[in-house]
Every structure is written in C-alpha cells, then in structure tokens.
Scaffold this active site. Structure first.
Site, PDB file in Angstrom:
ATOM      1  N   GLY A   1       0.823  -1.219   0.000  1.00 32.89           N
ATOM      2  CA  GLY A   1       0.000   0.000   0.000  1.00 32.89           C
ATOM      3  C   GLY A   1       0.851   1.259   0.000  1.00 32.89           C
ATOM      4  O   GLY A   1       0.576   2.222  -0.724  1.00 32.89           O
ATOM      5  N   ASN A   2       1.934   1.239   0.793  1.00 33.81           N
ATOM      6  CA  ASN A   2       2.861   2.387   0.814  1.00 33.81           C
ATOM      7  C   ASN A   2       3.638   2.459  -0.491  1.00 33.81           C
ATOM      8  O   ASN A   2       3.977   3.547  -0.953  1.00 33.81           O
ATOM      9  CB  ASN A   2       3.872   2.243   1.963  1.00 33.81           C
TER      10      ASN A   2
ATOM     11  N   LYS B   1      -0.831  -0.382  16.633  1.00 34.67           N
ATOM     12  CA  LYS B   1      -0.542  -0.206  15.199  1.00 34.67           C
ATOM     13  C   LYS B   1      -0.888   1.232  14.775  1.00 34.67           C
ATOM     14  O   LYS B   1      -2.060   1.628  14.774  1.00 34.67           O
ATOM     15  CB  LYS B   1      -1.383  -1.222  14.403  1.00 34.67           C
TER      16      LYS B   1
ATOM     17  N   LYS C   1       7.000  -8.563   6.619  1.00 31.48           N
ATOM     18  CA  LYS C   1       7.154  -9.315   5.363  1.00 31.48           C
ATOM     19  C   LYS C   1       7.954 -10.590   5.607  1.00 31.48           C
ATOM     20  O   LYS C   1       7.606 -11.664   5.121  1.00 31.48           O
ATOM     21  CB  LYS C   1       7.866  -8.453   4.295  1.00 31.48           C
TER      22      LYS C   1
ATOM     23  N   LYS D   1      -1.279  -6.858   5.942  1.00 38.64           N
ATOM     24  CA  LYS D   1      -1.512  -7.485   4.632  1.00 38.64           C
ATOM     25  C   LYS D   1      -0.486  -8.571   4.304  1.00 38.64           C
ATOM     26  O   LYS D   1      -0.785  -9.509   3.563  1.00 38.64           O
ATOM     27  CB  LYS D   1      -1.595  -6.449   3.515  1.00 38.64           C
TER      28      LYS D   1
HETATM   29  P1  ADP Z   1       4.615  -1.817   1.860  1.00 39.49           P
HETATM   30  O1  ADP Z   1       3.522  -0.870   1.593  1.00 39.49           O
HETATM   31  O2  ADP Z   1       5.174  -2.391   0.603  1.00 39.49           O
HETATM   32  O3  ADP Z   1       4.279  -2.864   2.886  1.00 39.49           O
HETATM   33  P2  ADP Z   1       6.445  -0.749   3.847  1.00 39.49           P
HETATM   34  O4  ADP Z   1       6.809   0.704   3.953  1.00 39.49           O
HETATM   35  O5  ADP Z   1       5.583  -1.327   4.907  1.00 39.49           O
HETATM   36  O6  ADP Z   1       5.819  -0.910   2.403  1.00 39.49           O
HETATM   37  O7  ADP Z   1       7.771  -1.654   3.762  1.00 39.49           O
HETATM   38  C1  ADP Z   1       8.820  -1.334   2.842  1.00 39.49           C
HETATM   39  C2  ADP Z   1       9.897  -0.491   3.534  1.00 39.49           C
HETATM   40  O8  ADP Z   1      10.617  -1.289   4.469  1.00 39.49           O
HETATM   41  C3  ADP Z   1      10.970   0.053   2.642  1.00 39.49           C
HETATM   42  O9  ADP Z   1      10.590   1.258   2.033  1.00 39.49           O
HETATM   43  C4  ADP Z   1      12.156   0.249   3.624  1.00 39.49           C
HETATM   44  O10 ADP Z   1      12.292   1.607   3.957  1.00 39.49           O
HETATM   45  C5  ADP Z   1      11.734  -0.503   4.869  1.00 39.49           C
HETATM   46  N1  ADP Z   1      12.743  -1.373   5.468  1.00 39.49           N
HETATM   47  C6  ADP Z   1      12.883  -1.530   6.815  1.00 39.49           C
HETATM   48  N2  ADP Z   1      13.883  -2.385   7.109  1.00 39.49           N
HETATM   49  C7  ADP Z   1      14.376  -2.800   5.918  1.00 39.49           C
HETATM   50  C8  ADP Z   1      15.437  -3.705   5.563  1.00 39.49           C
HETATM   51  N3  ADP Z   1      16.156  -4.336   6.493  1.00 39.49           N
HETATM   52  N4  ADP Z   1      15.684  -3.911   4.249  1.00 39.49           N
HETATM   53  C9  ADP Z   1      14.968  -3.268   3.306  1.00 39.49           C
HETATM   54  N5  ADP Z   1      13.950  -2.397   3.577  1.00 39.49           N
HETATM   55  C10 ADP Z   1      13.657  -2.157   4.879  1.00 39.49           C
HETATM   56 MG    MG Z   2       3.822  -2.473   4.940  1.00 39.82          MG
END
Ligand code: ADP
Ligand code: MG
Length: 307
Positions: free
Chosen positions: A10-11, A126, A270, A208
């Site tokens: 979503g981000n 959250k 993730k 998600k």
């Molecule tokens: P999404 O909407 O895809 O879930 P998020 O913002 O929740 O996006 O997750 C992606 C983000 O995770 C990346 O933009 C990055 O800044 C962050 N991130 C945090 N820790 C890590 C890591 N160890 N390796 C890569 N990205 C990371």
């Molecule tokens: Mg996320």
C-alpha cells in the site's frame, strides 16, 4: 499450473505524504504490466494489496467532515478493497488485452476472521493514517481516540490482531480453478469475528503481509511474492555497511529478525509472513520491488527465502 500469490504494498503504490491518485494509478499500471508477463508465462495469479495510506486518507477525510457520521474501521477497510480492487482490476484487464490474453479478472470482497482474544484489542499499537498537530490530537484523545506520540508527532493507533481464516476462501479457490485472476483480501482483509455463529466487523486493521501468507497457503500456492518499494531486504539497512540479501534460509531469516535488521512495521512483517508461508509447506517466497516482479520470479531480482 503453478499458483502464485502476489502482494502489492500500500505504501509502495501511494506515498503517505506526497502520493496522488494519478501517481498511484501510474504505479499500479506499471506493476500490472509486470503481472501480465507473469500470467503470460502460465502462472495462476492471485493478487492482494496493502491499504495503510489509503485507509489513513479515508479516516482523515472523515475527520474533516463533521456533516456526516464517520464509518467504522471495518467499513473503511471494505472501501479500500473496493477502490484498489477497481484500479487493479481495470489496469490488469487493460494490460492483459494488450498482451492478447483473454483471462478475466475479479475482485472478491474478503472478510478475514481475526483472533478475538488478541491483546491488541485492549492495547492497540498499530499506527495508521496521518500525523496530527498537537492541539487536534489532544481533542481526539479527549474523545477517547487512542493516539501515540513519536518523533514526528501524534498518530492514531488501532488494534492489529492476527488473521486466522479467510471467510471467502472457497469462492476464491473456485474462481482460481476456473482460470479467473482473483484480487482478494485487500488491506489484509476486512476484520471480522465470529459471535454465536454470526460474523461481525471489528474496529481493527490486519497486516496485509500476514494475510497474504494465509491466502497463499489456503489456495495451495507454490510461490508467495511480496512487491514493495525496495528491491531487496537488507542487513544494516540505511547504514554505510548495508548488505542487500539475494537468498536466505529460514534459520538465517530468524537470526536476522532477532538481531533487529528489519523495520518493525515495514520489512519485519514481510519476513515473518514469508516464514509462516514456508513453514506451512510453501515452496518459494520472494520479496522484490513493484517494477521487478518478473525478474524476481526468474531469480534475477529480489530476496529469496528458502527452507
Ligand atoms: P509496503 O507498503 O510495501 O508494505 P512498507 O513501507 O511497509 O511498504 O515496507 C517497505 C519499507 O521497508 C521500505 O521502504 C524500507 O524503507 C523498509 N525497510 C525496513 N527495514 C528494511 C530492511 N532491512 N531492508 C529493506 N527495507 C527495509
Ligand atoms: Mg507495509
């Protein structure tokens, strides 16, 4: 035919601060172009997506409009399934026609049963939505809305219980076996609980990535692909000694989580989701960026997590 669940961030498609609907649609179109290539290779694709910034925007709109009653969170979640389901469904349909593929795409409004005994209901942690100025935040707290204060300001916090079961699991499976490309469990699903045999929506959001892994296991997918805005998960992320990861095992991933390498509300869920998928029998899981979905599947992009 090999089944794959693809989860779109979503981000990743909407920057909470700067993203516009036009920018979101452009990123969805680019992503659907990649997904059409995956479908062309013969995969049965089920799509899911996040909704963090999108549900945040709905809440902000509600708060700015005193003329109408605000909707509860489960209904706001359903709205994001509708709007993002529409965008993805139309975009993917267009990309498939361009590629001469005649498959149909359908969005299934999906309810997800959550753990009703989760401590997050009494102690929500959250953060969702926009940052509020202090004066507004204090008014909201006085109204009983739970807020936290971090480095950037005040944010609303809500429960985020574990997803347990997809209510529409059977219909999703039936559509997949008919060759339909299904978009399901958007925003982690509409959170519901079972009460005396009936379903009822609850004030919560669901992660998600975790629901994506539940969906992937439920439909017997071989592959769970998470698309976000970075190409690889990394160690020492954002530091001088950052190391991007190409392939890691389950036990390495568990060690890296313990060592605190992955962002709490971003990359860590993730990794936890892919571990859950692999441990419940899934074969391959990959984290990659929106524009590298096909290379990720072919093994030339992303971070692959193996048993
Ligand atoms: P999404 O909407 O895809 O879930 P998020 O913002 O929740 O996006 O997750 C992606 C983000 O995770 C990346 O933009 C990055 O800044 C962050 N991130 C945090 N820790 C890590 C890591 N160890 N390796 C890569 N990205 C990371
Ligand atoms: Mg996320």
């Amino acid at each position: 035919m090999s089944r794959i669940v693809i989860a779109i961030g979503g981000n990743a498609i909407l920057n909470p601060a700067r993203g516009s609907p036009v920018e979101q649609q452009r990123l969805i179109d680019e992503t659907c172009r990649e997904i059409a290539q995956i479908i062309r290779k013969g995969y049965d694709v089920v799509l899911t997506h996040g909704n963090g910034p999108q549900i945040g925007n709905i809440l902000a709109m509600q708060e700015e409009c005193a003329l109408v009653h605000p909707q509860p969170l489960d209904v706001c979640g359903a709205q994001t399934q509708g709007m993002l389901g529409y965008s993805l469904q139309q975009s993917l349909d267009n990309r498939l026609r361009e590629s001469g593929i005649t498959k149909q795409v359908a969005t299934v409004l999906t309810q997800v049963v959550v753990d009703a005994s989760s401590s997050s209901f009494t102690n929500p942690t959250k953060p969702i939505g926009i940052y509020y100025p202090e004066s507004r935040a204090l008014e909201m707290i006085a109204l009983g809305i739970k807020m936290i204060h971090d480095k950037k300001g005040y944010r609303r916090v809500v429960p985020s219980p574990m997803p347990l079961q997809l209510v529409e699991e059977d219909v999703i499976k039936k559509l997949v076996s008919l060759g339909v490309i299904v978009i399901a469990a958007g925003g982690g699903g509409i959170p519901v609980i079972r009460k005396n045999g009936s379903l009822a929506g609850v004030e919560a959001v669901i992660d998600k990535d975790l629901t994506g892994s539940l969906l992937a296991s439920a439909i017997g997918a071989e592959t769970f692909l998470i698309l976000t805005d970075v190409e690889k998960a990394a160690l020492n992320y954002g530091k001088d000694n950052q190391v991007d990861l190409d392939e890691i095992t389950v036990s390495e991933a568990e060690r890296y989580i313990e060592e605190g390498h992955f962002g709490k509300g971003s990359m860590e869920p993730k990794i936890l989701a892919v571990l859950r998928f692999i441990k419940s029998g899934g074969k391959t899981s990959i984290i990659s960026s929106l524009d590298k979905a096909l290379p990720a599947l072919l093994g030339t992009a992303g971070t692959r997590i193996i048993a």
